[in-house]
Design a protein around this motif. Sequence first.
Motif, PDB file in Angstrom:
ATOM      1  N   LYS A 208      -0.610  73.656  -5.106  1.00 14.40           N
ATOM      2  CA  LYS A 208       0.564  74.086  -4.336  1.00 14.40           C
ATOM      3  C   LYS A 208       1.493  74.970  -5.188  1.00 14.40           C
ATOM      4  CE  LYS A 208       4.650  72.618  -1.969  1.00 14.40           C
ATOM      5  NZ  LYS A 208       5.655  71.590  -1.786  1.00 14.40           N
ATOM      6  N   PHE A 209       1.551  74.680  -6.488  1.00 11.39           N
ATOM      7  CA  PHE A 209       2.389  75.481  -7.383  1.00 11.39           C
ATOM      8  C   PHE A 209       1.542  76.506  -8.151  1.00 11.39           C
ATOM      9  CE2 PHE A 209       4.826  71.281  -7.533  1.00 11.39           C
ATOM     10  CZ  PHE A 209       5.695  71.666  -6.523  1.00 11.39           C
ATOM     11  N   ARG A 210       0.496  76.985  -7.550  1.00 13.61           N
ATOM     12  CA  ARG A 210      -0.416  77.977  -8.149  1.00 13.61           C
ATOM     13  C   ARG A 210      -0.906  77.519  -9.530  1.00 13.61           C
ATOM     14  NH1 ARG A 210       2.805  81.900  -9.327  1.00 13.61           N
ATOM     15  NH2 ARG A 210       4.576  80.595  -8.848  1.00 13.61           N
ATOM     16  N   LEU A 213       2.875  74.835 -14.281  1.00 14.16           N
ATOM     17  CA  LEU A 213       3.854  73.762 -14.495  1.00 14.16           C
ATOM     18  C   LEU A 213       5.223  74.359 -14.191  1.00 14.16           C
ATOM     19  CD1 LEU A 213       4.589  70.922 -15.573  1.00 14.16           C
ATOM     20  CD2 LEU A 213       4.834  71.972 -17.816  1.00 14.16           C
ATOM     21  N   ILE A 214       5.902  73.894 -13.141  1.00 10.57           N
ATOM     22  CA  ILE A 214       7.090  74.637 -12.683  1.00 10.57           C
ATOM     23  C   ILE A 214       8.296  74.461 -13.598  1.00 10.57           C
ATOM     24  CG2 ILE A 214       6.473  75.111 -10.278  1.00 10.57           C
ATOM     25  CD1 ILE A 214       7.899  72.584  -9.471  1.00 10.57           C
ATOM     26  N   TYR A 215       8.420  73.340 -14.282  1.00  8.36           N
ATOM     27  CA  TYR A 215       9.404  73.249 -15.367  1.00  8.36           C
ATOM     28  C   TYR A 215       8.976  72.144 -16.327  1.00  8.36           C
ATOM     29  CZ  TYR A 215      11.631  69.929 -12.039  1.00  8.36           C
ATOM     30  OH  TYR A 215      11.886  68.925 -11.131  1.00  8.36           O
ATOM     31  N   ASN A 216       9.467  72.284 -17.555  1.00  6.49           N
ATOM     32  CA  ASN A 216       8.954  71.449 -18.637  1.00  6.49           C
ATOM     33  C   ASN A 216       9.281  69.974 -18.561  1.00  6.49           C
ATOM     34  OD1 ASN A 216       7.405  71.641 -20.992  1.00  6.49           O
ATOM     35  ND2 ASN A 216       8.437  73.606 -21.354  1.00  6.49           N
ATOM     36  N   THR A 217      10.390  69.646 -17.885  1.00  9.21           N
ATOM     37  CA  THR A 217      10.751  68.227 -17.817  1.00  9.21           C
ATOM     38  C   THR A 217      10.241  67.592 -16.517  1.00  9.21           C
ATOM     39  OG1 THR A 217      12.872  68.863 -16.879  1.00  9.21           O
ATOM     40  CG2 THR A 217      12.828  68.414 -19.254  1.00  9.21           C
ATOM     41  N   LEU A 218       9.407  68.309 -15.781  1.00  8.34           N
ATOM     42  CA  LEU A 218       8.877  67.751 -14.529  1.00  8.34           C
ATOM     43  C   LEU A 218       7.998  66.523 -14.830  1.00  8.34           C
ATOM     44  CD1 LEU A 218       8.500  68.153 -11.410  1.00  8.34           C
ATOM     45  CD2 LEU A 218       6.427  69.400 -11.943  1.00  8.34           C
ATOM     46  N   VAL A 219       8.301  65.403 -14.161  1.00  3.65           N
ATOM     47  CA  VAL A 219       7.435  64.225 -14.305  1.00  3.65           C
ATOM     48  C   VAL A 219       6.992  63.712 -12.930  1.00  3.65           C
ATOM     49  CG1 VAL A 219       8.330  63.449 -16.546  1.00  3.65           C
ATOM     50  CG2 VAL A 219       9.437  62.649 -14.445  1.00  3.65           C
ATOM     51  N   GLY A 220       7.346  64.447 -11.866  1.00  2.00           N
ATOM     52  CA  GLY A 220       6.985  64.020 -10.512  1.00  2.00           C
ATOM     53  C   GLY A 220       5.507  64.251 -10.243  1.00  2.00           C
ATOM     54  N   GLY A 221       5.006  63.600  -9.183  1.00  2.00           N
ATOM     55  CA  GLY A 221       3.595  63.768  -8.808  1.00  2.00           C
ATOM     56  C   GLY A 221       2.796  62.582  -9.287  1.00  2.00           C
ATOM     57  N   GLY A 242      16.086  59.893   0.240  1.00  2.00           N
ATOM     58  CA  GLY A 242      15.528  61.153   0.739  1.00  2.00           C
ATOM     59  C   GLY A 242      14.655  61.790  -0.333  1.00  2.00           C
ATOM     60  N   TRP A 243      14.253  63.055  -0.089  1.00  2.00           N
ATOM     61  CA  TRP A 243      13.312  63.714  -1.005  1.00  2.00           C
ATOM     62  C   TRP A 243      14.009  64.305  -2.229  1.00  2.00           C
ATOM     63  CZ3 TRP A 243      12.896  68.520  -3.127  1.00  2.00           C
ATOM     64  CH2 TRP A 243      11.691  68.805  -3.802  1.00  2.00           C
ATOM     65  N   GLY A 244      13.460  64.014  -3.422  1.00  2.00           N
ATOM     66  CA  GLY A 244      13.821  64.735  -4.637  1.00  2.00           C
ATOM     67  C   GLY A 244      14.841  64.073  -5.527  1.00  2.00           C
ATOM     68  N   GLY A 245      14.708  64.370  -6.802  1.00  2.00           N
ATOM     69  CA  GLY A 245      15.714  63.978  -7.785  1.00  2.00           C
ATOM     70  C   GLY A 245      15.401  62.726  -8.577  1.00  2.00           C
ATOM     71  N   GLU A 246      14.757  61.724  -7.935  1.00  2.00           N
ATOM     72  CA  GLU A 246      14.544  60.451  -8.646  1.00  2.00           C
ATOM     73  C   GLU A 246      13.661  60.666  -9.886  1.00  2.00           C
ATOM     74  OE1 GLU A 246      12.922  61.157  -5.795  1.00  2.00           O
ATOM     75  OE2 GLU A 246      10.973  61.201  -6.768  1.00  2.00           O
ATOM     76  N   ASP A 247      12.706  61.600  -9.794  1.00  2.00           N
ATOM     77  CA  ASP A 247      11.837  61.858 -10.944  1.00  2.00           C
ATOM     78  C   ASP A 247      12.583  62.609 -12.053  1.00  2.00           C
ATOM     79  OD1 ASP A 247      12.011  64.002  -9.208  1.00  2.00           O
ATOM     80  OD2 ASP A 247       9.960  64.678  -9.494  1.00  2.00           O
ATOM     81  N   ASP A 248      13.488  63.524 -11.662  1.00  2.00           N
ATOM     82  CA  ASP A 248      14.272  64.242 -12.678  1.00  2.00           C
ATOM     83  C   ASP A 248      15.199  63.268 -13.415  1.00  2.00           C
ATOM     84  OD1 ASP A 248      13.105  66.672 -11.856  1.00  2.00           O
ATOM     85  OD2 ASP A 248      14.548  66.836 -10.226  1.00  2.00           O
ATOM     86  N   ASP A 249      15.745  62.317 -12.656  1.00  2.00           N
ATOM     87  CA  ASP A 249      16.607  61.303 -13.261  1.00  2.00           C
ATOM     88  C   ASP A 249      15.786  60.432 -14.234  1.00  2.00           C
ATOM     89  OD1 ASP A 249      19.353  59.922 -12.977  1.00  2.00           O
ATOM     90  OD2 ASP A 249      17.952  58.258 -12.737  1.00  2.00           O
ATOM     91  N   ALA A 284      22.336  65.512  -2.262  1.00  2.00           N
ATOM     92  CA  ALA A 284      23.301  64.910  -3.205  1.00  2.00           C
ATOM     93  C   ALA A 284      22.646  64.646  -4.561  1.00  2.00           C
ATOM     94  CB  ALA A 284      23.834  63.619  -2.623  1.00  2.00           C
ATOM     95  N   ARG A 285      21.363  65.026  -4.721  1.00  2.00           N
ATOM     96  CA  ARG A 285      20.653  64.555  -5.908  1.00  2.00           C
ATOM     97  C   ARG A 285      21.252  65.053  -7.226  1.00  2.00           C
ATOM     98  NH1 ARG A 285      17.219  68.434  -3.624  1.00  2.00           N
ATOM     99  NH2 ARG A 285      15.908  69.716  -4.995  1.00  2.00           N
ATOM    100  N   TYR A 286      21.736  66.288  -7.235  1.00  2.12           N
ATOM    101  CA  TYR A 286      22.280  66.812  -8.500  1.00  2.12           C
ATOM    102  C   TYR A 286      23.555  66.064  -8.876  1.00  2.12           C
ATOM    103  CZ  TYR A 286      18.858  70.355  -7.395  1.00  2.12           C
ATOM    104  OH  TYR A 286      17.690  70.979  -7.076  1.00  2.12           O
ATOM    105  N   ALA A 287      24.358  65.729  -7.857  1.00  2.00           N
ATOM    106  CA  ALA A 287      25.608  65.012  -8.124  1.00  2.00           C
ATOM    107  C   ALA A 287      25.300  63.604  -8.665  1.00  2.00           C
ATOM    108  CB  ALA A 287      26.429  64.922  -6.849  1.00  2.00           C
TER     109      ALA A 287
END
Length: 324
Positions: A208-210, A213-221, A242-249, A284-287
């Motif tokens: 899906k992301f060709r 690795l879309i960014y170096n700190t990605l740990v999702g998936g 909701g979708w997103g953020g928990e893996d970045d945290d 709200a994930r960034y906040a």
Amino acid sequence: MPKWLSRQRLFLLLKKNVWLLFPLISIVQFFFTFGEFKYEHIPVERVNDYLYKHVNPNLKLVNTKAECKYDDILHHTQLTQVREMKKMLNFTPKGIMNGSFAPEECNPAMSVAILVTYRNRQSQLDVFIPYIHTFLRKQNIHYKIYVIEQQDDKPWNKGLLYNIGAKQAIAEKFPCLILHDVDLLPLDHSNLYVCLNQPRHMSASIDKFRFVLIYNTLVGGVLAITSEHYKLLNGFSNRFLGWGGEDDDFASRISANKLDILRFPQHMARYTMLRHQQEPENSARYAIMLDGRRRAASDGLGSVAFASVGVRPQRLYTLITVRV
Ligand code: BGC
């Protein structure tokens, strides 16, 4: 603006050549992300030095059998073809009980709990489960699959589901956890499903992301982490709805605890993603992420008691039901 290029002329020029913009954007995008094809990784010859060799003490090992070997698997780089994928789905559950399997010919050196968070995607589960069993049964490891299903209509809480799955797997004495999206299928046989002595981001290269690795700190998936490290980080935050953020945290918990994120080379870490409709995005994930460090001790594995949980063993996986 130069005299020869009046505003009107510039406008006409752009209008006439608007189609050129698309290939131009693709070229810029390609060069922008090109470096990430070559993300930092462990060379395959060194993987052995990083293996976290621990088995579940509940697994009975047989004195007369030798320890299983992993070198051939790590070097067996073979991409799964579509035709082979279809064959993989047509499987018999031989040797599998409560979602668990151990090789017969040798004593596995590693036990792994695969935690799959899930809600309302039956068609994907129907593909994922036979596919992953067929894939894993060839890996000489002892593993058990847990599907952790959110059964209410409240916003999706993936962090909470992982914490509940981890609690169960740790109680059953699994030393290693693999956190797995239900829509990702590993493509290369050499992608050994085990923990290393530092957290490993396994799905570094997704179609899906060709395959970038879309960014170096990605740990999702797909992420492999020892149970000890999971406890050290206090697991995931339970506050991302909701979708997103928990893996970045979670990635910031990894770095706050001075752990690394390791990866296998790109060709070993390839996955295909099944199509699906995404859960509503959490704007709200960034906040929420901003006060991550302050929250980490009080929000995580140790604070999941507010959810009601059921454990139902089935043949192909152990189902953990969760209601918030
Ligand atoms: C989200 C992550 C997600 C990543 C890749 C980020 O914007 O916060 O949760 O894994 O995108 O899709």
